[in-house]
Design a protein around this motif. Structure first.
Motif, PDB file in Angstrom:
ATOM      1  N   THR A 168     -17.677 -46.077 -25.978  1.00 12.52           N
ATOM      2  CA  THR A 168     -17.756 -47.390 -26.595  1.00 12.52           C
ATOM      3  C   THR A 168     -16.350 -47.893 -26.861  1.00 12.52           C
ATOM      4  OG1 THR A 168     -19.880 -46.874 -27.618  1.00 12.52           O
ATOM      5  CG2 THR A 168     -18.627 -48.690 -28.567  1.00 12.52           C
ATOM      6  N   ASP A 169     -16.066 -49.128 -26.470  1.00  6.71           N
ATOM      7  CA  ASP A 169     -14.714 -49.651 -26.641  1.00  6.71           C
ATOM      8  C   ASP A 169     -14.479 -50.127 -28.070  1.00  6.71           C
ATOM      9  OD1 ASP A 169     -15.789 -52.220 -26.924  1.00  6.71           O
ATOM     10  OD2 ASP A 169     -15.272 -52.851 -24.891  1.00  6.71           O
ATOM     11  N   ARG A 173     -18.599 -52.489 -27.190  1.00 12.47           N
ATOM     12  CA  ARG A 173     -19.300 -52.523 -25.902  1.00 12.47           C
ATOM     13  C   ARG A 173     -19.285 -51.128 -25.278  1.00 12.47           C
ATOM     14  NH1 ARG A 173     -16.218 -57.393 -22.969  1.00 12.47           N
ATOM     15  NH2 ARG A 173     -17.733 -56.985 -21.271  1.00 12.47           N
ATOM     16  N   TRP A 175     -19.488 -48.469 -22.028  1.00 10.77           N
ATOM     17  CA  TRP A 175     -19.033 -48.424 -20.635  1.00 10.77           C
ATOM     18  C   TRP A 175     -19.255 -47.032 -20.049  1.00 10.77           C
ATOM     19  CZ3 TRP A 175     -16.731 -52.919 -18.630  1.00 10.77           C
ATOM     20  CH2 TRP A 175     -16.426 -53.903 -19.572  1.00 10.77           C
ATOM     21  N   THR A 188     -18.090 -49.385 -15.175  1.00 12.87           N
ATOM     22  CA  THR A 188     -19.130 -50.407 -15.255  1.00 12.87           C
ATOM     23  C   THR A 188     -19.645 -50.472 -16.682  1.00 12.87           C
ATOM     24  OG1 THR A 188     -21.188 -51.204 -14.247  1.00 12.87           O
ATOM     25  CG2 THR A 188     -21.027 -48.835 -14.628  1.00 12.87           C
ATOM     26  N   GLU A 189     -19.981 -51.674 -17.130  1.00 12.84           N
ATOM     27  CA  GLU A 189     -20.498 -51.829 -18.481  1.00 12.84           C
ATOM     28  C   GLU A 189     -21.960 -51.421 -18.532  1.00 12.84           C
ATOM     29  OE1 GLU A 189     -20.621 -54.971 -22.234  1.00 12.84           O
ATOM     30  OE2 GLU A 189     -19.899 -55.656 -20.262  1.00 12.84           O
ATOM     31  N   ASP A 191     -25.743 -51.330 -20.664  1.00 12.90           N
ATOM     32  CA  ASP A 191     -26.601 -51.911 -21.685  1.00 12.90           C
ATOM     33  C   ASP A 191     -26.780 -50.872 -22.785  1.00 12.90           C
ATOM     34  OD1 ASP A 191     -28.784 -53.906 -22.590  1.00 12.90           O
ATOM     35  OD2 ASP A 191     -29.836 -51.982 -22.493  1.00 12.90           O
ATOM     36  N   ARG A 192     -26.450 -51.241 -24.007  1.00 10.78           N
ATOM     37  CA  ARG A 192     -26.456 -50.252 -25.075  1.00 10.78           C
ATOM     38  C   ARG A 192     -27.851 -49.690 -25.331  1.00 10.78           C
ATOM     39  NH1 ARG A 192     -22.546 -48.730 -28.295  1.00 10.78           N
ATOM     40  NH2 ARG A 192     -23.122 -47.455 -30.076  1.00 10.78           N
ATOM     41  N   PRO A 197     -26.450 -49.423 -16.374  1.00  9.56           N
ATOM     42  CA  PRO A 197     -25.566 -50.553 -16.076  1.00  9.56           C
ATOM     43  C   PRO A 197     -26.200 -51.907 -16.370  1.00  9.56           C
ATOM     44  CG  PRO A 197     -25.384 -48.912 -14.354  1.00  9.56           C
ATOM     45  CD  PRO A 197     -26.513 -48.468 -15.238  1.00  9.56           C
ATOM     46  N   LYS A 198     -25.379 -52.814 -16.906  1.00 10.16           N
ATOM     47  CA  LYS A 198     -25.854 -54.166 -17.202  1.00 10.16           C
ATOM     48  C   LYS A 198     -25.991 -54.996 -15.936  1.00 10.16           C
ATOM     49  CE  LYS A 198     -24.565 -56.335 -20.904  1.00 10.16           C
ATOM     50  NZ  LYS A 198     -23.771 -56.988 -21.996  1.00 10.16           N
ATOM     51  N   GLY A 203     -19.219 -51.673 -10.128  1.00  8.40           N
ATOM     52  CA  GLY A 203     -18.244 -51.944 -11.165  1.00  8.40           C
ATOM     53  C   GLY A 203     -16.853 -52.179 -10.623  1.00  8.40           C
ATOM     54  N   THR A 256     -10.740 -51.966 -19.012  1.00 10.32           N
ATOM     55  CA  THR A 256     -10.918 -52.168 -17.576  1.00 10.32           C
ATOM     56  C   THR A 256      -9.596 -52.190 -16.812  1.00 10.32           C
ATOM     57  OG1 THR A 256     -11.012 -54.561 -17.943  1.00 10.32           O
ATOM     58  CG2 THR A 256     -13.110 -53.373 -17.835  1.00 10.32           C
TER      59      THR A 256
END
Length: 458
Positions: A168-169, A173, A175, A188-189, A191-192, A197-198, A203, A256
């Motif tokens: 988590t950044d 968010r 990743w 790649t980000e 979805d929590r 992946p969102k 990515g 990123t």
């Protein structure tokens, strides 16, 4: 305790005590998983829980075929490790069908929304037909529930879906950084809520080397954020898993990227020649004294333990490289924000101010030169009482800040090529000679990692 450094009266300096006997290359425990401890550990991923520290690692076995299911170990002190179990009863069906894997690789476990998420890799050596899968559990020791595929790659794809690290950044968010050998490192980000992946696709590229050969591999990514320096640090492993694996690091203001090394070189710059110069080499094969030392250390994770950082990695025994072992090393930080690791495995040491009287004497010193494959050999260094140095690089001088930072300057090395280096002192346990000692770790002005260990003959 024989051969330990004397402790000057009244200074309060505390050296770590003996961690006990850790027998290496022990064939008597080949079939006794309960006795493995740090044996048979590969690609270790660490997590801290209310029940202690847990390491999840690749299914490997010296002297036989590995049992698939993800190895789990735990510890209360980061020194002594206890076998727990295999997390899974075998290879999940979806992973078997897609990758035809015979074991599971490089697990990473995080906690999110009250559940533990285990990201595992399924593949076979040299293949791009790979899969990152997800298992969840309310307990760190399971049972685990299969949540299916996170990301998959085919043989015809340019990259490889293995070696996931989820984080988590600073903005909250989530990743996943991943990728090995083929096609470089991507992020790649996620979805929590789902942990997947969102967006579709692979990515964004963070690091790559060319060509994708054992001598040009980049794999095993791990990102950690340091709040003090407001930087993201990307750790990766270079080169051959069995021969000259080594750990590199670069940093960025953004998760990123771009990630650059101490000389400003971008980890995506596959055109830089020679390529081995890209990335700060903080750990490679080495030995001290007559000890066989360690070969191909790498595929690390990082533990941020309330602001104290540790590198967790495997290394192969210098006497017999078939044996992989779990290593924990304390991470120190340079004044300008670069992570460097202790020359000795962790035994409970803490950062402390060092009495100046303990510094002069005979030392072993080595540089993790990125141009050197395999083990780095130690060189003698003598630190004289009145500010002088003599060693493999001739003569020089040293200064000390009165706390922990030692500055070495060599007379005959050109400026910018390693003439000047700052290292940090640390009381440590000498695993090679089974005694207390002082070590140092730092970077020179060329961005090359420098290690030292005070000799028992000092």
């Amino acid at each position: 305790m024989p051969n330990q450094l004397p402790e000057p009266a009244g200074d309060g300096l505390v050296f770590p005590e003996s961690p006990g006997e850790f027998k290496l290359y022990d064939t008597s425990i080949l079939e006794l998983e309960s006795e493995w401890g740090v044996h048979n550990a590969h690609d270790p991923g660490i997590i801290k829980t209310d029940q202690g520290y847990y390491v999840f690692s690749t299914d490997v076995r010296v002297g036989g075929e590995p049992v698939p299911g993800v190895m789990v170990r735990k510890s209360t002190d980061l020194i002594h490790w206890e076998w727990v179990q295999y997390a899974l009863p075998g290879i999940p069906q979806v992973a078997m069908e897609w990758a035809n894997a015979s074991n599971l690789w490089a697990p990473d476990v995080v906690k999110a929304d009250g559940k533990y998420r285990m990201y595992y890799s399924a593949s076979s050596f040299g293949s791009r037909q790979s899969l990152i899968g997800l298992q969840t559990s309310a307990s760190i020791e399971g049972p685990w529930t299969d949540e299916g595929v996170v990301l998959a790659t085919r043989e015809e794809d340019a990259l490889n879906a293995i070696d996931a690290n989820v984080l988590t950044d600073a903005g909250g968010r989530m990743w996943m950084v991943y990728g090995s050998f083929f096609g470089g490192i991507h992020i790649t980000e996620l979805d929590r809520k789902s942990g997947k992946p969102k967006q579709e696709g692979f990515g964004q590229l963070l690091a790559i080397r060319d060509p994708a050969t054992e001598d040009g591999a980049v794999e095993g990514p791990y990102i950690v954020y340091n709040e003090q320096f407001k930087k993201y640090y990307l750790f990766v492993s270079y080169d051959s898993l069995f021969e000259d694996y080594n750990v590199r690091v670069a940093r960025s203001d953004s998760i990123t990227g771009p990630y650059t090394d101490a000389q400003g070189r971008d980890m995506k710059d596959s055109r830089h020649f020679p390529q081995h110069e890209v990335g700060v080499k903080v750990l490679g094969g080495y030995r001290f004294g007559q000890d066989p030392g360690w070969i191909a250390p790498g595929h690390n994770s990082v533990l941020n333990n309330d602001g104290t950082y540790y590198m967790v990695h495997h290394a192969r025994g210098g006497q017999d490289k078939r044996w992989p072992y779990l290593h924990i090393r304390k991470i120190l930080w340079t004044g300008d924000g670069w992570p460097v690791v202790s020359p000795e495995r962790y035994a409970g040491e803490t950062e402390q101010n060092i009495p100046p009287a303990l510094i002069p004497g005979l030392w072993e010193r080595l540089l993790h030169d990125p141009a050197v494959d395999g083990q780095v050999e130690p060189q003698p260094l003598e630190i004289h009482e009145h500010g002088g140095l003599t060693g493999a690089y001739g003569a020089g001088k040293w200064t000390f800040d009165g706390q922990r930072t030692l500055t070495l300057v060599w007379n005959d090395i050109p400026k910018g090529e390693g003439r000047f280096e700052k290292v940090q002192l640390l009381p440590a346990w000498d695993w090679e000679e089974k005694r207390q000692t002082l070590v140092f770790t730092g970077l020179n002005e060329a961005g090359i990692s420098s290690w030292g260990k005070k000799s028992s003959s000092s």
